[in-house]
Write a protein that holds these residues in place. Structure first.
Motif, PDB file in Angstrom:
ATOM      1  N   VAL A 112      13.111  24.617 -56.268  1.00  0.00           N
ATOM      2  CA  VAL A 112      12.166  25.696 -56.532  1.00  0.00           C
ATOM      3  C   VAL A 112      10.788  25.238 -56.059  1.00  0.00           C
ATOM      4  O   VAL A 112      10.331  24.153 -56.424  1.00  0.00           O
ATOM      5  N   ALA A 113      10.154  26.066 -55.233  1.00  0.00           N
ATOM      6  CA  ALA A 113       8.867  25.674 -54.646  1.00  0.00           C
ATOM      7  C   ALA A 113       7.783  26.707 -54.887  1.00  0.00           C
ATOM      8  O   ALA A 113       6.757  26.715 -54.210  1.00  0.00           O
ATOM      9  N   ALA A 114       7.999  27.595 -55.869  1.00  0.00           N
ATOM     10  CA  ALA A 114       6.983  28.583 -56.225  1.00  0.00           C
ATOM     11  C   ALA A 114       7.116  28.924 -57.706  1.00  0.00           C
ATOM     12  O   ALA A 114       8.225  29.023 -58.234  1.00  0.00           O
ATOM     13  N   THR A 115       6.001  29.087 -58.366  1.00  0.00           N
ATOM     14  CA  THR A 115       5.976  29.534 -59.759  1.00  0.00           C
ATOM     15  C   THR A 115       4.883  30.585 -59.918  1.00  0.00           C
ATOM     16  O   THR A 115       4.040  30.762 -59.032  1.00  0.00           O
ATOM     17  N   ILE A 153       5.612  29.229 -41.755  1.00  0.00           N
ATOM     18  CA  ILE A 153       6.168  29.339 -40.395  1.00  0.00           C
ATOM     19  C   ILE A 153       5.814  28.087 -39.600  1.00  0.00           C
ATOM     20  O   ILE A 153       6.665  27.483 -38.940  1.00  0.00           O
ATOM     21  N   ARG A 154       4.558  27.677 -39.678  1.00  0.00           N
ATOM     22  CA  ARG A 154       4.117  26.523 -38.888  1.00  0.00           C
ATOM     23  C   ARG A 154       4.752  25.224 -39.380  1.00  0.00           C
ATOM     24  O   ARG A 154       5.023  24.319 -38.579  1.00  0.00           O
ATOM     25  N   MET A 155       4.993  25.111 -40.669  1.00  0.00           N
ATOM     26  CA  MET A 155       5.710  23.938 -41.170  1.00  0.00           C
ATOM     27  C   MET A 155       7.093  23.846 -40.520  1.00  0.00           C
ATOM     28  O   MET A 155       7.547  22.761 -40.145  1.00  0.00           O
ATOM     29  N   GLN A 156       7.749  24.975 -40.375  1.00  0.00           N
ATOM     30  CA  GLN A 156       9.071  24.983 -39.758  1.00  0.00           C
ATOM     31  C   GLN A 156       8.984  24.694 -38.259  1.00  0.00           C
ATOM     32  O   GLN A 156       9.829  23.986 -37.703  1.00  0.00           O
ATOM     33  N   ARG A 182      30.617  26.318 -38.495  1.00  0.00           N
ATOM     34  CA  ARG A 182      31.154  27.015 -37.326  1.00  0.00           C
ATOM     35  C   ARG A 182      30.334  26.648 -36.100  1.00  0.00           C
ATOM     36  O   ARG A 182      29.138  26.985 -36.017  1.00  0.00           O
ATOM     37  N   PRO A 183      30.913  25.998 -35.112  1.00  0.00           N
ATOM     38  CA  PRO A 183      30.150  25.640 -33.910  1.00  0.00           C
ATOM     39  C   PRO A 183      29.597  26.883 -33.224  1.00  0.00           C
ATOM     40  O   PRO A 183      30.254  27.917 -33.123  1.00  0.00           O
ATOM     41  N   GLY A 184      28.343  26.768 -32.798  1.00  0.00           N
ATOM     42  CA  GLY A 184      27.760  27.832 -31.996  1.00  0.00           C
ATOM     43  C   GLY A 184      27.197  29.004 -32.760  1.00  0.00           C
ATOM     44  O   GLY A 184      26.670  29.938 -32.151  1.00  0.00           O
ATOM     45  N   VAL A 185      27.265  29.000 -34.079  1.00  0.00           N
ATOM     46  CA  VAL A 185      26.748  30.110 -34.876  1.00  0.00           C
ATOM     47  C   VAL A 185      25.323  29.800 -35.311  1.00  0.00           C
ATOM     48  O   VAL A 185      25.033  28.701 -35.796  1.00  0.00           O
ATOM     49  N   GLU A 186      24.416  30.779 -35.121  1.00  0.00           N
ATOM     50  CA  GLU A 186      23.046  30.632 -35.601  1.00  0.00           C
ATOM     51  C   GLU A 186      22.992  30.964 -37.087  1.00  0.00           C
ATOM     52  O   GLU A 186      23.666  31.877 -37.561  1.00  0.00           O
ATOM     53  N   LEU A 187      22.140  30.251 -37.820  1.00  0.00           N
ATOM     54  CA  LEU A 187      22.080  30.338 -39.274  1.00  0.00           C
ATOM     55  C   LEU A 187      20.739  30.918 -39.694  1.00  0.00           C
ATOM     56  O   LEU A 187      19.701  30.509 -39.182  1.00  0.00           O
ATOM     57  N   SER A 188      20.756  31.859 -40.649  1.00  0.00           N
ATOM     58  CA  SER A 188      19.499  32.526 -40.996  1.00  0.00           C
ATOM     59  C   SER A 188      19.250  32.564 -42.501  1.00  0.00           C
ATOM     60  O   SER A 188      19.159  33.640 -43.103  1.00  0.00           O
ATOM     61  N   PRO A 189      19.112  31.406 -43.136  1.00  0.00           N
ATOM     62  CA  PRO A 189      18.702  31.400 -44.547  1.00  0.00           C
ATOM     63  C   PRO A 189      17.240  31.801 -44.670  1.00  0.00           C
ATOM     64  O   PRO A 189      16.482  31.709 -43.703  1.00  0.00           O
ATOM     65  N   GLY A 190      16.835  32.229 -45.849  1.00  0.00           N
ATOM     66  CA  GLY A 190      15.435  32.587 -46.070  1.00  0.00           C
ATOM     67  C   GLY A 190      14.933  32.125 -47.418  1.00  0.00           C
ATOM     68  O   GLY A 190      13.905  31.464 -47.530  1.00  0.00           O
ATOM     69  N   THR A 191      15.671  32.464 -48.468  1.00  0.00           N
ATOM     70  CA  THR A 191      15.268  32.080 -49.819  1.00  0.00           C
ATOM     71  C   THR A 191      15.259  30.564 -49.985  1.00  0.00           C
ATOM     72  O   THR A 191      14.590  30.029 -50.875  1.00  0.00           O
ATOM     73  N   THR A 192      15.976  29.859 -49.127  1.00  0.00           N
ATOM     74  CA  THR A 192      16.022  28.398 -49.188  1.00  0.00           C
ATOM     75  C   THR A 192      14.647  27.751 -49.115  1.00  0.00           C
ATOM     76  O   THR A 192      14.466  26.621 -49.579  1.00  0.00           O
ATOM     77  N   LEU A 193      13.672  28.437 -48.552  1.00  0.00           N
ATOM     78  CA  LEU A 193      12.350  27.836 -48.390  1.00  0.00           C
ATOM     79  C   LEU A 193      11.590  27.730 -49.709  1.00  0.00           C
ATOM     80  O   LEU A 193      10.914  26.734 -49.965  1.00  0.00           O
ATOM     81  N   LEU A 194      11.689  28.758 -50.547  1.00  0.00           N
ATOM     82  CA  LEU A 194      11.010  28.730 -51.851  1.00  0.00           C
ATOM     83  C   LEU A 194      11.984  28.608 -53.012  1.00  0.00           C
ATOM     84  O   LEU A 194      11.612  28.166 -54.084  1.00  0.00           O
ATOM     85  N   TRP A 195      13.222  29.062 -52.802  1.00  0.00           N
ATOM     86  CA  TRP A 195      14.281  29.038 -53.815  1.00  0.00           C
ATOM     87  C   TRP A 195      13.808  29.809 -55.049  1.00  0.00           C
ATOM     88  O   TRP A 195      12.664  30.252 -55.137  1.00  0.00           O
ATOM     89  N   ASP A 196      14.699  30.059 -55.978  1.00  0.00           N
ATOM     90  CA  ASP A 196      14.312  30.730 -57.214  1.00  0.00           C
ATOM     91  C   ASP A 196      15.332  30.419 -58.299  1.00  0.00           C
ATOM     92  O   ASP A 196      16.354  29.744 -58.064  1.00  0.00           O
ATOM     93  N   PRO A 238       3.742  22.816 -51.358  1.00  0.00           N
ATOM     94  CA  PRO A 238       4.137  22.458 -49.992  1.00  0.00           C
ATOM     95  C   PRO A 238       5.073  21.267 -49.890  1.00  0.00           C
ATOM     96  O   PRO A 238       5.935  21.237 -48.998  1.00  0.00           O
ATOM     97  N   ASP A 239       4.913  20.263 -50.758  1.00  0.00           N
ATOM     98  CA  ASP A 239       5.799  19.100 -50.686  1.00  0.00           C
ATOM     99  C   ASP A 239       7.247  19.499 -50.945  1.00  0.00           C
ATOM    100  O   ASP A 239       8.177  18.971 -50.309  1.00  0.00           O
ATOM    101  N   ARG A 240       7.458  20.431 -51.844  1.00  0.00           N
ATOM    102  CA  ARG A 240       8.807  20.893 -52.133  1.00  0.00           C
ATOM    103  C   ARG A 240       9.331  21.810 -51.025  1.00  0.00           C
ATOM    104  O   ARG A 240      10.518  21.793 -50.704  1.00  0.00           O
ATOM    105  N   ILE A 241       8.435  22.592 -50.424  1.00  0.00           N
ATOM    106  CA  ILE A 241       8.838  23.395 -49.262  1.00  0.00           C
ATOM    107  C   ILE A 241       9.283  22.477 -48.134  1.00  0.00           C
ATOM    108  O   ILE A 241      10.304  22.722 -47.480  1.00  0.00           O
ATOM    109  N   ALA A 242       8.528  21.420 -47.893  1.00  0.00           N
ATOM    110  CA  ALA A 242       8.892  20.468 -46.830  1.00  0.00           C
ATOM    111  C   ALA A 242      10.261  19.849 -47.098  1.00  0.00           C
ATOM    112  O   ALA A 242      11.059  19.653 -46.166  1.00  0.00           O
ATOM    113  N   GLN A 243      10.551  19.546 -48.352  1.00  0.00           N
ATOM    114  CA  GLN A 243      11.867  19.009 -48.694  1.00  0.00           C
ATOM    115  C   GLN A 243      12.957  20.046 -48.423  1.00  0.00           C
ATOM    116  O   GLN A 243      14.040  19.702 -47.916  1.00  0.00           O
ATOM    117  N   ASN A 244      12.690  21.305 -48.725  1.00  0.00           N
ATOM    118  CA  ASN A 244      13.678  22.352 -48.456  1.00  0.00           C
ATOM    119  C   ASN A 244      13.933  22.510 -46.961  1.00  0.00           C
ATOM    120  O   ASN A 244      15.070  22.749 -46.534  1.00  0.00           O
TER     121      ASN A 244
END
Length: 378
Positions: free
Chosen positions: A264-267, A60-63, A236-250, A27-33
């Motif tokens: 990396v936040a999962a092994t 989800i709740r962390m975010q 880009r102003p006004g564009v919504e961003l949708s990363p996902g892998t950024t939370l756990l990385w690999d 979780p500490d690494r997820i929070a950093q991400n």
């Protein structure tokens, strides 16, 4: 491996008591991400992270605690989980066919505090969705899914897209919310080339928006990109961003995009289970334990940097190395998946590691395609 003061970040006290293979998250690494995501976006309102990588309520709740209100998902189970977490705004970024529209309408009725939307890239799908929503007496949001070069889903920006969007805008039971443009094919490891490719693909999105605006048709939102192009679209102003892998990385993204600041936040904790011949050892890390759709290597093994992965079956991963470099049978090995998203769904739960100790478990709550839904069965 003994846990010592200067042990690697992934090492766990009491690892000898953990059944293997086991998914570990930090979780500490997820929070950093999450902090890095916010720093790149500049504002939590610009973020619509995808939950397909982790599928966990706790992340989800962390975010949400960090101010993130909007989310993206790929399955109705993930949408249900987001409704349970009282997410304000949820996009199901996957074509809904068969019973899908009716199931999403059911979720909107079940979780009225959440604003659900979905994608459309063709007229028959739009007509089915509008008919379903009208019969349910509710409203759903709809984004037009644009094909910006990936050739997986979406409509190519052009006259047909204009015609479809006009029909979306005219649909009385739908809220036409704008565009969705996923460019997951843009993965050049050179960030400058990747940015150039991303800008070129996005020009067609901008041109389509200008065409519609010239006809006095609103395009309220544009959701663009995934993890590799996330920092580019952030400019880009006004564009919504949708990363996902950024939370756990690999390991794969870490190697391809070293300029990106995520951890990396999962092994996966596994073990040496056999040494059947000189220079060969086997781990309990088969297809059922880690994503196996790519060529070798399937995982990064920091403890065995000189080893090569030579075969894998349902329960086994076979390595070769200098015999002197191979650890004894029973040794705990920490594997960093090359592809984390399909690795997570192989486990019903993740062990939570804080300050080197397991402090509990998080359920992979949206692991299946459907969560049990009360009410009508579709």
């Amino acid at each position: 491996m003994n846990f010592e003061q200067h042990s690697p970040w992934y090492a766990v006290k009491g690892a000898e008591e953990i059944d293997s293979p086991a998914l570990l998250v930090y979780p500490d690494r997820i929070a950093q991400n999450i902090r890095e995501m916010l720093a790149i976006a500049g504002n939590p309102d610009r973020l619509r992270p995808h939950i397909k990588t982790h599928k966990m309520a706790e992340i989800i709740r962390m975010q949400q605690k960090a101010g993130i209100r909007k989310f993206k998902c790929a399955t109705l189970a993930e949408a249900e989980l987001l409704g349970q977490c009282e997410a304000e705004d949820v996009l199901v970024a996957y074509p809904l066919v068969g019973p899908g529209p009716a199931r999403l309408a059911h979720l909107q009725n079940k979780y009225p505090a959440t604003r659900f939307s979905c994608l459309v890239d063709n007229l028959p799908a739009l007509e089915t969705l509008e008919k379903t929503v009208t019969a349910e007496g509710i409203r759903l949001g709809v984004f037009m899914d644009l094909n910006v070069g990936m050739n997986r889903t979406g409509i190519i920006p052009g006259p047909e897209a204009v015609a479809l969007y006009l029909k979306m805008d005219a649909a009385e039971s739908l809220d036409c919310r704008g565009f969705h443009a996923y460019d997951g094919h843009l993965r050049n490891p050179d960030p400058q080339i990747r940015a150039k490719d991303c800008d070129a693909a996005f020009k067609n999105v901008e041109a389509l928006r200008e065409t519609l605006l010239a006809q006095s048709v609103s395009v309220p939102d544009i959701i663009a990109g995934g993890s590799p192009t996330f920092p580019i679209h952030a400019r880009r102003p006004g564009v919504e961003l949708s990363p996902g892998t950024t939370l756990l990385w690999d390991a794969r993204y870490g190697e391809q995009f070293p300029e990106m600041p995520f951890l990396v936040a999962a092994t996966v904790l596994c073990r040496v289970i056999s040494k059947p011949a000189s220079g060969i050892c086997c781990l309990d890390l088969g297809h059922k334990a880690v994503a196996a759709e790519m060529n070798f290597p399937r995982v990064l093994l920091p403890q065995l940097p000189e080893s090569s992965q030579i075969s894998q079956s349902e329960e086994h991963l076979v390595l070769t190395a200098d015999p002197a470099e191979l650890p004894p049978v029973g040794t705990v090995i920490y594997a960093i998946p090359m592809h984390i998203c399909p690795t997570v769904i192989k486990y019903p739960e993740a062990l939570i590691v804080i300050e080197g100790s397991v402090r509990g478990k998080w359920n992979i709550a949206a692991r299946d395609y459907h969560l049990p839904l009360k009410g009508p069965v579709f």
